[in-house]
Design an enzyme around this catalytic site. Structure first.
Site, PDB file in Angstrom:
ATOM      1  N   ALA A  18     107.784  -8.662  22.001  1.00  0.00           N
ATOM      2  CA  ALA A  18     107.876  -6.952  22.470  1.00  0.00           C
ATOM      3  C   ALA A  18     108.773  -5.576  21.647  1.00  0.00           C
ATOM      4  O   ALA A  18     108.721  -4.770  22.174  1.00  0.00           O
ATOM      5  CB  ALA A  18     108.385  -7.338  23.904  1.00  0.00           C
ATOM      6  N   TYR A  50     103.525  26.209  57.153  1.00  0.00           N
ATOM      7  CA  TYR A  50     104.814  24.994  56.700  1.00  0.00           C
ATOM      8  C   TYR A  50     106.218  24.627  57.554  1.00  0.00           C
ATOM      9  O   TYR A  50     106.483  26.011  57.868  1.00  0.00           O
ATOM     10  CB  TYR A  50     105.750  26.062  55.328  1.00  0.00           C
ATOM     11  CG  TYR A  50     106.587  25.729  54.221  1.00  0.00           C
ATOM     12  CD1 TYR A  50     106.578  24.230  54.088  1.00  0.00           C
ATOM     13  CD2 TYR A  50     108.067  25.832  54.985  1.00  0.00           C
ATOM     14  CE1 TYR A  50     107.852  23.892  53.596  1.00  0.00           C
ATOM     15  CE2 TYR A  50     109.429  24.715  54.492  1.00  0.00           C
ATOM     16  CZ  TYR A  50     109.121  23.802  53.622  1.00  0.00           C
ATOM     17  OH  TYR A  50     109.814  22.968  53.118  1.00  0.00           O
ATOM     18  N   ASN A 102     113.189  27.673  56.117  1.00  0.00           N
ATOM     19  CA  ASN A 102     114.701  26.670  56.182  1.00  0.00           C
ATOM     20  C   ASN A 102     115.422  26.881  55.084  1.00  0.00           C
ATOM     21  O   ASN A 102     116.578  26.136  55.071  1.00  0.00           O
ATOM     22  CB  ASN A 102     113.966  25.088  56.162  1.00  0.00           C
ATOM     23  CG  ASN A 102     112.532  24.917  54.368  1.00  0.00           C
ATOM     24  OD1 ASN A 102     113.072  26.271  54.032  1.00  0.00           O
ATOM     25  ND2 ASN A 102     113.586  24.028  54.395  1.00  0.00           N
ATOM     26  N   TYR A 103     115.404  27.938  53.800  1.00  0.00           N
ATOM     27  CA  TYR A 103     116.096  28.013  52.713  1.00  0.00           C
ATOM     28  C   TYR A 103     116.418  29.244  52.873  1.00  0.00           C
ATOM     29  O   TYR A 103     115.768  29.895  52.689  1.00  0.00           O
ATOM     30  CB  TYR A 103     115.684  27.458  51.788  1.00  0.00           C
ATOM     31  CG  TYR A 103     115.965  27.182  50.613  1.00  0.00           C
ATOM     32  CD1 TYR A 103     117.117  26.077  50.788  1.00  0.00           C
ATOM     33  CD2 TYR A 103     115.665  27.918  48.995  1.00  0.00           C
ATOM     34  CE1 TYR A 103     117.910  26.749  48.959  1.00  0.00           C
ATOM     35  CE2 TYR A 103     116.395  27.857  47.473  1.00  0.00           C
ATOM     36  CZ  TYR A 103     116.954  27.484  47.749  1.00  0.00           C
ATOM     37  OH  TYR A 103     117.817  27.712  46.303  1.00  0.00           O
ATOM     38  N   ARG A 159      99.930   3.232  17.407  1.00  0.00           N
ATOM     39  CA  ARG A 159      98.344   3.671  17.670  1.00  0.00           C
ATOM     40  C   ARG A 159      98.414   3.991  18.917  1.00  0.00           C
ATOM     41  O   ARG A 159      97.688   5.221  19.419  1.00  0.00           O
ATOM     42  CB  ARG A 159      97.475   2.650  17.221  1.00  0.00           C
ATOM     43  CG  ARG A 159      96.748   2.477  16.382  1.00  0.00           C
ATOM     44  CD  ARG A 159      95.645   1.425  15.928  1.00  0.00           C
ATOM     45  NE  ARG A 159      96.032   0.178  15.808  1.00  0.00           N
ATOM     46  CZ  ARG A 159      95.542  -0.778  16.399  1.00  0.00           C
ATOM     47  NH1 ARG A 159      94.035  -0.848  16.637  1.00  0.00           N
ATOM     48  NH2 ARG A 159      95.580  -2.054  16.568  1.00  0.00           N
ATOM     49  N   ARG A 200     107.736  42.671  67.434  1.00  0.00           N
ATOM     50  CA  ARG A 200     106.427  42.912  66.540  1.00  0.00           C
ATOM     51  C   ARG A 200     106.729  44.578  67.406  1.00  0.00           C
ATOM     52  O   ARG A 200     106.818  45.102  68.142  1.00  0.00           O
ATOM     53  CB  ARG A 200     105.142  42.172  67.950  1.00  0.00           C
ATOM     54  CG  ARG A 200     104.137  43.019  67.418  1.00  0.00           C
ATOM     55  CD  ARG A 200     103.273  42.155  68.228  1.00  0.00           C
ATOM     56  NE  ARG A 200     103.116  41.360  68.480  1.00  0.00           N
ATOM     57  CZ  ARG A 200     102.350  40.383  69.056  1.00  0.00           C
ATOM     58  NH1 ARG A 200     102.204  40.998  70.381  1.00  0.00           N
ATOM     59  NH2 ARG A 200     101.794  39.320  68.781  1.00  0.00           N
TER      60      ARG A 200
HETATM   61  C1  UD1 Z   1      98.344 -10.408  15.461  1.00  0.00           C
HETATM   62  C2  UD1 Z   1      98.328 -12.244  15.255  1.00  0.00           C
HETATM   63  C3  UD1 Z   1      97.176 -12.374  14.798  1.00  0.00           C
HETATM   64  C4  UD1 Z   1      96.195 -11.506  16.174  1.00  0.00           C
HETATM   65  C5  UD1 Z   1      97.060 -10.549  16.899  1.00  0.00           C
HETATM   66  C6  UD1 Z   1      95.973 -10.982  18.082  1.00  0.00           C
HETATM   67  C7  UD1 Z   1     100.059 -12.355  13.284  1.00  0.00           C
HETATM   68  C8  UD1 Z   1      99.813 -12.478  11.765  1.00  0.00           C
HETATM   69  N1  UD1 Z   1      98.794 -11.669  13.469  1.00  0.00           N
HETATM   70  O1  UD1 Z   1      98.089  -9.447  14.896  1.00  0.00           O
HETATM   71  O2  UD1 Z   1      96.674 -12.672  13.776  1.00  0.00           O
HETATM   72  O3  UD1 Z   1      94.517 -11.678  15.893  1.00  0.00           O
HETATM   73  O4  UD1 Z   1      98.134 -10.657  16.783  1.00  0.00           O
HETATM   74  O5  UD1 Z   1      96.302  -9.498  19.137  1.00  0.00           O
HETATM   75  O6  UD1 Z   1     100.918 -13.256  14.211  1.00  0.00           O
HETATM   76  N2  UD1 Z   1     105.705  -8.152  17.143  1.00  0.00           N
HETATM   77  C9  UD1 Z   1     107.056  -7.364  17.427  1.00  0.00           C
HETATM   78  N3  UD1 Z   1     107.692  -7.878  15.997  1.00  0.00           N
HETATM   79  C10 UD1 Z   1     106.783  -7.584  14.895  1.00  0.00           C
HETATM   80  C11 UD1 Z   1     105.735  -7.647  14.934  1.00  0.00           C
HETATM   81  C12 UD1 Z   1     105.202  -7.488  15.944  1.00  0.00           C
HETATM   82  O7  UD1 Z   1     108.157  -8.448  17.908  1.00  0.00           O
HETATM   83  O8  UD1 Z   1     107.576  -8.004  13.821  1.00  0.00           O
HETATM   84  C13 UD1 Z   1     104.994  -7.876  18.392  1.00  0.00           C
HETATM   85  C14 UD1 Z   1     104.190  -6.693  18.265  1.00  0.00           C
HETATM   86  O9  UD1 Z   1     105.053  -6.449  19.660  1.00  0.00           O
HETATM   87  C15 UD1 Z   1     102.912  -7.578  19.747  1.00  0.00           C
HETATM   88  C16 UD1 Z   1     102.990  -8.982  19.035  1.00  0.00           C
HETATM   89  O10 UD1 Z   1     103.669  -9.198  18.210  1.00  0.00           O
HETATM   90  O11 UD1 Z   1     103.419  -7.387  20.886  1.00  0.00           O
HETATM   91  C17 UD1 Z   1     101.995  -8.481  17.667  1.00  0.00           C
HETATM   92  O12 UD1 Z   1     102.224  -7.751  16.959  1.00  0.00           O
HETATM   93  P1  UD1 Z   1     100.825  -6.789  16.165  1.00  0.00           P
HETATM   94  O13 UD1 Z   1     101.242  -5.800  15.396  1.00  0.00           O
HETATM   95  O14 UD1 Z   1      99.852  -6.317  17.369  1.00  0.00           O
HETATM   96  O15 UD1 Z   1     100.416  -8.379  15.618  1.00  0.00           O
HETATM   97  P2  UD1 Z   1      98.909  -8.163  14.876  1.00  0.00           P
HETATM   98  O16 UD1 Z   1      99.270  -7.346  13.536  1.00  0.00           O
HETATM   99  O17 UD1 Z   1      97.424  -7.188  15.892  1.00  0.00           O
END
Ligand code: UD1
Ligand code: CA
Length: 469
Positions: free
Chosen positions: A24, A378, A398-399, A30, A452
């Site tokens: 995460a 009210y 009320n206020y 995006r 009144r």
């Molecule tokens: C990744 C996969 C790809 C797959 C796709 C599916 C790799 C290299 N690629 O690509 O094969 O089809 O997901 O959605 O694994 N994240 C981190 N740290 C990082 C990068 C990412 O925690 O440095 C986490 C992101 O928060 C996300 C997940 O990893 O939850 C995927 O990251 P994202 O950048 O979306 O991967 P993709 O390039 O889409």
């Protein structure tokens, strides 16, 4: 039933040795939002909370979340004693992210990698994936009509998986492959450390790809197996507002189906939004375009008209809520008649058979059985007894600009239209307020209060006329 279910679960779930890593740390560029991607709400709950829930359903030994810059907000939103946190300081790829979690993994079980932005993956599917990873590397894959952006699964002539190639590194021919990596994998922990250590960032994105461990497993003759989810939406991730909205529809549709299965009549299952928990009794009818937030309970035979918003509320049996009503933090009914266009604010408690009509606002007030405020009023910080009639245009003042005060209206009182009750003030049982009264003192039981001005009558009154120019 229950015990056999439990036994089944025990058979399919590895009793020991499952560790889960939730990625995460991605920025979610995006989404173009100040809110971290995994905290965006899906049906009212943060994306990552779905992933944590499904992870817990597998009873892992360790449950680790890899967070990045600003990850404190994630921790603040979902922290619990069973969660371990690993910081990934730079977003250097999914392989680098998993590496940050290594200190939390005992090294002898199966590591299941989940994405914090893939919320709808189901327990059943993950159980199959983890099962497959006994003596293999298991990858969750799907066939997509448009695989653009995903890592592609490369197989040899006999169908064995060879490696995963990312969109940006793929040849035109590889890009035509429709089987893609969902990102979710179950990995033998004993090998994981060595595989991660050998990753290189010599690729189009200069990142350490977790996907490159697949080729390493193949080199070591460890089988790599693909598992497919039953439904495609299980593997859908959120990268953009459009994708988030698409998943929202998936969740809302499923909730609508569940409600209908439990006997709730929905005018249109495509036009209801439940952002929390909606519990319904028997014979409930919900018209179109209603939004329910937080914990909402609808008693037997409740009817909700079109275009209402209801948050954290309990609506008693037989109550009817008419169109365009806004209810927040209130207890209503039974047998209430509310709206159209009514607003019930936090702290509102309406007893049996209370009628609240159009453009009436109630705040932090208790209104007892059989009382009515049918139009334009009210009522705030008030205690209203039984069988009270509150006329159109009544306002509890009320206020005073600094403090709030209470208004008490006892049973059987009648409040004439366009009255102001300047709190603190009490209207006794059975008392009457004449229309247009500005009440600044208590009224004893059964008395009439009226303030009144006497009517001034001037016969044959000439209105001003426009000057000739
Ligand atoms: C990744 C996969 C790809 C797959 C796709 C599916 C790799 C290299 N690629 O690509 O094969 O089809 O997901 O959605 O694994 N994240 C981190 N740290 C990082 C990068 C990412 O925690 O440095 C986490 C992101 O928060 C996300 C997940 O990893 O939850 C995927 O990251 P994202 O950048 O979306 O991967 P993709 O390039 O889409
Ligand atoms: Ca992604």
């Amino acid at each position: 039933m229950r015990s056999s279910q439990t036994r089944q679960e025990a058979e399919t779930r590895p009793e020991s040795g499952l560790d889960i890593v939730i990625l995460a740390a991605g920025q979610g560029k995006r989404m173009n939002s100040t809110l971290l991607k995994v905290l965006h709400p899906l049906a009212g709950k943060p994306l990552v909370s779905y992933v944590i829930r499904v992870a817990r359903s597998l009873s892992p030994r360790r449950l680790c979340i890899v967070h990045g810059h600003g990850g404190e907000a994630v921790r603040g939103a979902v922290d619990a004693s069973d969660l371990r946190w690993a910081l990934q300081e730079t977003q250097s790829g999914t392989g680098h992210a998993v590496l940050q979690a290594m200190p939390h993994l005992p090294g002898d079980g199966t590591a299941l990698v989940l994405y914090g932005d893939v919320p709808l993956i189901r327990t059943k599917t993950l159980e199959r994936l983890v099962e497959t990873a006994r003596g293999a590397l298991a990858v969750l894959t799907v066939d997509l009509f448009d695989p653009t952006g995903y890592g592609r699964i490369l197989r040899d002539a006999s169908g064995r998986i060879l490696r995963i190639v990312e969109q940006k590194d793929a040849t035109d021919e590889e890009r035509r492959i429709r089987e893609v990596n969902t990102g979710i994998m179950a990995i033998p922990e004993a090998r994981l450390g060595a595989w991660l250590a050998r990753l290189s960032n010599d690729n189009a994105q200069k990142e350490y790809y977790l996907t490159d461990i697949v080729a390493q497993a193949v080199d070591e003759d460890l089988p790599v197996c693909a598992v497919r989810p039953e439904y495609e939406w299980e593997a859908l991730g959120v990268n953009s507002p459009g994708e988030l909205a698409a998943l929202e529809r998936v969740v809302q549709r499923a909730t609508a189906e569940e409600l209908m299965e439990r006997g709730v009549r929905l005018a249109d299952p495509a036009r209801i939004d439940v952002r929390g928990d909606l519990v319904c009794g028997r014979g409930v009818f919900i018209d179109v375009n209603n939004v329910f937030e937080g914990a909402v309970e609808l008693g037997d035979d409740v009817e909700i008209g079109p275009n209402c918003f209801v948050r954290d509320a309990k609506i008693g049996a037989g109550s009817r809520i008419a169109a365009f009503t806004h209810i927040d933090g209130a207890r209503v009914g039974p047998e209430a008649r509310i709206g159209p266009y009514a607003r019930l604010r936090p702290g509102t408690e309406l007893n049996e058979n209370v009628h609240i009509g159009n453009f009436v606002e109630i705040k932090k007030s208790r209104i007892d059985s059989d009382s009515k405020a049918s139009h334009l009023a009210y009522v705030g910080d008030a205690l209203v007894g039984r069988r009270v009639n509150i006329g159109a245009g009544t306002i509890t003042c009320n206020y005073d600009g600094a403090n709030k005060y209470q208004t008490v209206i006892e049973d059987d009182a009648f409040i004439g239209s366009d009255s102001q009750l300047v709190a603190p003030v009490r209207v006794g049982k059975g008392a009457t307020l004449g229309a247009g009264t500005t009440l600044t003192r208590d009224v004893p039981p059964d008395a009439l209060a009226v303030t009144r001005p006497k009517t001034l009558l001037i016969s044959a009154w000439k209105r001003p006329s426009k000057k000739e120019t």
